[in-house]
Design an enzyme around this catalytic site. Structure first.
Site, mmCIF file in Angstrom:
data_model
loop_
_atom_site.group_PDB
_atom_site.id
_atom_site.type_symbol
_atom_site.label_atom_id
_atom_site.label_comp_id
_atom_site.label_asym_id
_atom_site.label_seq_id
_atom_site.Cartn_x
_atom_site.Cartn_y
_atom_site.Cartn_z
ATOM 1 C CE LYS A 188 5.529 -5.923 19.191
ATOM 2 N NZ LYS A 188 6.007 -5.323 17.947
ATOM 3 C CD1 TRP A 240 7.067 7.419 2.731
ATOM 4 C CD2 TRP A 240 5.882 5.666 2.055
ATOM 5 N NE1 TRP A 240 6.532 6.835 3.840
ATOM 6 C CE2 TRP A 240 5.797 5.760 3.455
ATOM 7 C CE3 TRP A 240 5.211 4.630 1.399
ATOM 8 C CZ2 TRP A 240 5.068 4.856 4.221
ATOM 9 C CZ3 TRP A 240 4.490 3.723 2.162
ATOM 10 C CH2 TRP A 240 4.416 3.845 3.560
ATOM 11 C CE LYS A 256 -4.576 0.848 14.077
ATOM 12 N NZ LYS A 256 -4.150 2.124 13.539
ATOM 13 C CD1 TRP A 294 4.692 1.140 -2.308
ATOM 14 C CD2 TRP A 294 3.164 -0.482 -2.513
ATOM 15 N NE1 TRP A 294 5.140 0.251 -3.254
ATOM 16 C CE2 TRP A 294 4.234 -0.742 -3.399
ATOM 17 C CE3 TRP A 294 2.085 -1.376 -2.460
ATOM 18 C CZ2 TRP A 294 4.250 -1.868 -4.230
ATOM 19 C CZ3 TRP A 294 2.111 -2.494 -3.284
ATOM 20 C CH2 TRP A 294 3.179 -2.729 -4.162
ATOM 21 C CD GLN A 316 1.561 0.613 2.980
ATOM 22 O OE1 GLN A 316 1.958 1.581 2.342
ATOM 23 N NE2 GLN A 316 2.227 0.149 4.019
ATOM 24 N N PRO A 342 6.910 -4.089 -0.882
ATOM 25 C CG PRO A 342 8.634 -2.594 -1.340
ATOM 26 C CD PRO A 342 7.245 -2.944 -1.748
ATOM 27 C CG ASP A 362 10.772 -0.032 1.686
ATOM 28 O OD1 ASP A 362 11.660 0.460 0.973
ATOM 29 O OD2 ASP A 362 9.823 0.611 2.152
#
Ligand SMILES: [Zn+2]
Ligand SMILES: [Zn+2]
Length: 1017
Positions: free
Chosen positions: A575, A501, A572, A539, A535, A34, A73
């Protein structure tokens, strides 16, 4: 094109039809990781979504039932922090003043602030997933499943409360779990201080300790040494310093003069007294095993409130916990020197103060890795707090064993990044002193009796029925109290919420409200998940940890971990660097298929993906446009010939190039399936790419004429049915990869056929048919291609254009058995004949000369004569005799010439051009005669007439009349090849002079001669 397909999918409800396609068939279980929808989706979200979609479509087409539900989430720090920013709170006090109820309401409504954008993007990239009934982690049913799991763990004795030093974010005011901490390490440079602690009973003598956190010195309660290593007392600059012997050179590397005056074991220092740096208190040295000599001085200053080791040492020695820092990271106001300062700001102040009091030996720049909050980037402090833990450390073996059952893609993560992490799994700090989250389902009475609540019903039963909660979030849940089972007191809830988490890690069962509902659908482990590599300790870990603790199994059988998206130069994207790419920009200009194909076809999931517009344009040009062109080639001719899918021809009667194509196609299907079953989508795209390239640049290229010719013979039928079948199989084969063009392909082809489905995405995946695989034919075709390649190279090295017909080419190698393949070679290379020879003897000339360096010294003056004599012999004769010496008579003498006395060179006979390719040689005869010259001229004329047809925009089948005015050479050529010119240009008349009622007249220059051509329909 993609937009109208999306509309059609919408109109015909194709997404739902695909999801429900195989209800009742074997279940393939996927869980959507999610995302939080409180921000815009970025390129990396697109990446994860299309990779998921690829395998879910594939498995559906392979006949599995693949439920696909989106999830969101909703809880936790990410949401709270963005709301805090919006409301401009400085810290937790701001939330309390504002009111928890209202704060949580804002959190709740912010959760879906960008959900429309997410839905739009999900649809636009072609992700077939049910967006209408998502699971959300803030849903009461979801929370209930989470509670159920925690109660289960409590009953298994896997949950405990501890007062421990935990990684703690002072801005967020809460402890973090070790896997959260693992996500936030940064390398930093800071001053490390060598601090002098004065001994109580020896003048000018100091214990030297080293610290990177001078702010903790105020809370110092002891010094610790290792009992089993040697320490020394050294005289430096009129003072004595005590530290580990092994570190002598590093500690004193800048000191020109020093003298070791004593040496002792660490244990001898036990109990020695020193004076506190900031008061007159007398403190002691204690012993501790953990102290190493890898850095520092071998003497560690102990501040129990701020370090795990320190805390344990203090506990063992009954030392006090001096807590001068408040949970918001600031020193208590009444602390001298640094009162009110943020802990990191205190470092410089304290170092300066020590220096002024001559208690700082030196300070040095030190580079090390330090944890920061993964959400708000505040430096973490290690801080003693009361926290609830899950005993993951007791499950290390289970975690490791279950990890063996997981297929990791890329595989290196299994025993690398992930495997290492679980082997050292630490207890999971579960509770958060926060507001917007799943409330911790733990109630406690003043006598420390504990109750875990495992369901809403249980809560209702414990409280009087009046207190029915419609919302179990804070602050409502906090008012729920009930009598203790074990004593007469009242139980109150622990006010904390749980780590978000843990929420998302419950997704495999909580999304189904298991075990309260859907216990049949809750297949564990799930078959497949895919998310970004970040993740791995997020996750992927929480899923694995929870499944191992709750079900004793792994959570997933297959996991794809996608590498980072980087910019054109490999940096990488972020912003702040301004190098991010808006996925919409690409979707709008290049389309979803191009984006998808690019992401799949440029490397394995583990490698970082360079992402910039030009690369995507290139990828779309290479594959998608090529396929598009093949399709329009097919439809153009299919319209003219009124092709119908009823046309059929047994394989045996088909042209060899068609049988080759079908053999290749079946090989392709089986390779793609093999790759996809291994979750190797990159491998699949490589073989698809090369097939499409061959289809276009070999099959279509060499078969053009077969579609173009007038008569509908078996050969033409063979070409049509084979290309149709190939395109139709391809439309299904690539459907999971590029759902839009495959739909277009499928729909276009279904115009010619009966019984097509509503969408290619409701079709079954193609099966390969081993009977149609003909390895010999594929090998022979490869050989044919190599001959053509070598011939093209010969032509280009001779600078002869392809339109110029040539007499012959001779190949040195096995003869092509098939006349049709020979015809392909002749056509491709514009040859009259092709021959095969086993060796090149008849095509080359030898030249035999003298090796002057050898024979010069031997025969001196005779050399010119020897040369003359040698040249009178045929080179071939010389070569044949070469195994023995060659005898020649010169000036009455017999001279023996050996191999070493001669130089032998060979070259191609005049008029031939040789080219070689991996052991294959071809010889192109470049001699021209009148006939060949004329052929070139008429081909050039035909091409000009075709250009003029195009200019007039005539139908492919339109018949024309042509007139020409030109030199004698040209008109002789035209007359000699009249019927050829007429056939090629569909001319019914071809006359010298101007055609009557000309629609178009043009002057051309061909081979330096003017020619005027006129044309009328
Ligand atoms: Zn934080
Ligand atoms: Zn009690």
């Amino acid at each position: 094109m993609e937009k109208s397909i999306l509309e059609e999918w919408d109109k015909n409800n194709i997404v739902a039809k695909s999801i429900n396609a195989n209800k009742g068939a074997e279940l393939f279980r996927f869980v959507e990781g999610p995302p939080t929808a409180n921000g815009s989706p970025g390129v990396h979200h697109v990446y994860a979504r299309v990779v998921k979609d690829l395998f879910l479509r594939y498995k559906t087409m392979r006949g599995y039932y693949v439920p696909r539900v989106s999830g969101w989430d909703c809880h936790g720090l990410p949401v709270e922090i963005s709301v805090e920013k919006e409301l401009e709170f400085q810290d937790k006090a701001g939330i309390e003043t504002y009111g928890v109820e209202q704060f949580n309401n804002v959190c709740r409504s912010s959760v879906f602030s960008h959900i429309d954008e997410w839905a739009e993007m999900t649809k636009r990239v072609g992700f077939f997933i049910d967006l209408t009934t998502p699971y959300t982690t803030m849903d009461t049913r979801y929370i209930e499943s989470v509670w159920w799991s925690l109660k289960l763990l409590w009953e298994r004795d896997l949950v405990y409360e501890g007062h421990y030093v935990v990684p703690y974010c002072p801005r967020c005011g809460t402890a973090l779990s070790t896997h959260e901490v693992a996500q936030g390490y940064k390398t930093i440079n800071e001053d490390a201080a060598f601090v002098k602690f004065p001994l109580s009973d020896q003048r000018e003598t100091y214990f030297l300790a080293w610290t990177t956190t001078p702010w903790t010195l105020l809370s110092n309660v002891a010094l610790a040494v290792n009992p089993d290593i040697p320490y020394i007392k050294v005289k430096v600059r009129n003072q004595f310093l005590i530290f580990a012997k092994e570190l002598l050179e590093t500690v004193l590397r800048d000191e020109p003069h020093f003298k070791v005056v004593a040496e002792f074991q660490g244990k001898e220092l036990n109990g020695m007294r020193y004076r506190s740096l900031f008061s007159n208190a007398q403190l002691s040295v204690v012993l501790a095993d953990f102290i190493s000599t890898t850095e520092g001085t071998g003497i560690v200053h102990i501040a129990p409130a701020f370090g795990e080791d320190d805390f344990n040492v203090a506990k063992a020695h009954g030392l006090p916990l001096v807590q001068l820092v408040r949970p918001n990271g600031r020193f208590d106001d009444d602390v001298a020197l640094v009162g009110g300062l943020f802990f990191t700001e205190a470092n410089a102040v304290i170092t300066e103060d020590l220096a002024a009091r001559a208690l700082l030996f030196k300070s040095e720049m030190h580079t090390h890795s330090y944890p920061f909050c993964w959400r708000c980037e505040t430096p973490l402090m290690y801080y003693a707090r009361k926290t609830w833990f899950i005993k993951m450390s007791s499950l290390r073996d289970v975690l490791t064993r279950n990890n063996e059952l997981v297929q990791w893609h890329p595989q290196v993560l299994k025993h690398g990044r992930f495997g290492n992490f679980i082997e050292n799994a630490r207890d999971w700090a579960l509770s958060r002193e926060r507001y917007w989250g799943t409330p911790l389902p733990i109630w406690k009475c003043p006598n420390n009796h504990v109750t875990f609540v495992g369901s809403i019903d249980e809560l209702k039963q414990r409280t009087d029925s009046a207190a029915v909660l419609s919302d179990v979030h804070k602050p409502y849940i906090d008012s729920v109290v009930f009598p203790c089972d074990e004593c007469p007191e009242t139980m109150h809830r622990i006010p904390d919420v749980i780590d978000c988490w843990y929420d998302s890690g419950c997704a495999p069962f909580a999304s189904l409200h298991y075990p309260f509902e859907h216990s049949d659908d809750c297949k564990m482990p799930v078959d497949f998940i895919a998310e970004g590599v970040d993740q791995t300790r997020g996750w992927f870990y929480s899923l694995h940890a929870i499944a191992s603790a709750v079900f004793g199994s792994n959570a997933y059988n297959n996991v794809i971990s996608l590498g980072h998206i980087v910019d054109e130069h490999g940096r990488k994207m972020s912003k702040s660097k301004g190098n991010t790419v808006d996925p919409w920009q690409i979707l709008n200009s290049e389309g979803a298929d191009s984006l998808r194909w690019y992401l799949f076809s440029t490397g394995n999931p583990g490698t970082p993906k360079k992402f910039y517009e030009e690369a995507i344009v290139e990828s779309q040009r290479k594959t998608i446009s090529t396929l598009w062109n093949v399709l329009s080639f097919f439809t153009t001719y299919a319209e003219i010939d009124q092709y119908d899918a009823e046309w059929d021809l047994p394989d045996k009667q088909r042209n060899i190039i068609d049988r080759w194509l079908l053999s290749r196609l079946n090989g392709l299907v089986s390779e793609v399936v093999t790759h996809m079953e291994r979750y190797d989508y990159y491998g699949a795209t490589v073989v698809i790419d090369s097939f499409i390239e061959e289809l276009s640049n070999w099959f279509v290229r060499t078969s053009r004429r077969r579609f173009w010719k007038n008569e509908r013979d078996l050969d033409k039928v063979s070409a049509y049915v084979s290309l149709f079948e190939t395109l139709s199989t391809l439309s299904k084969l690539i459907a999971p990869f590029t759902p839009f063009i495959s739909e277009h392909l499928y729909k276009t082809l279904s115009r010619y056929a009966q019984g097509a489905k509503e969408s290619v995405h409701l079709e079954s995946y193609p099966d390969s048919n081993a009977n149609r695989s003909i390895p010999e034919t594929e090998q022979e075709m490869d050989y044919t291609k190599r001959i053509v390649e070598a011939g093209r190279a010969a032509r280009s090295s001779a600078h002869i254009k392809t339109r110029q017909p040539l007499k012959e080419m001779i190949c040195i190698g096995p003869e092509l058995k098939n006349d049709e393949l020979k015809a392909i070679v002749k056509n491709e290379l514009n040859l009259k004949t092709i021959d095969f020879k086993t060796n090149e003897e008849s095509l080359i000339e030898y030249h035999v000369g003298l090796n002057f360096a050898k024979i010069g010294p031997k025969y001196k003056g005779l050399v010119p004569k020897i040369k003359q004599e040698l040249s009178s012999l045929a080179p071939r004769e010389v070569l044949e005799k070469l195994d023995n010496d060659i005898k020649i008579e010169v000036a009455g003498k017999t001279i023996n010439l050996s191999k070493e006395d001669l130089t032998i060179s060979k070259k191609t006979k005049p008029g031939l051009i040789k080219s070689e390719d991996r052991g294959l040689s071809v010889f192109l005869n470049t001699e021209l005669n009148v006939e060949l010259r004329r052929e070139l001229l008429v081909r050039e004329i035909v091409r000009r007439i075709q250009v003029m047809r195009k200019e007039l925009d005539l139908a492919y089948t339109a018949r024309i009349r042509v007139g020409y005015r030109c030199s004698a050479e040209f008109s002789e050529a035209i007359q000699a090849f009249e019927s050829y010119v007429k056939d090629e240009t569909l001319s019914i008349s071809l006359v010298e002079g101007e055609v009557t009622d000309a629609q178009l007249s043009k002057e051309w220059m061909i081979e330096g001669n003017p020619i005027s051509i006129s044309l009328a329909e």
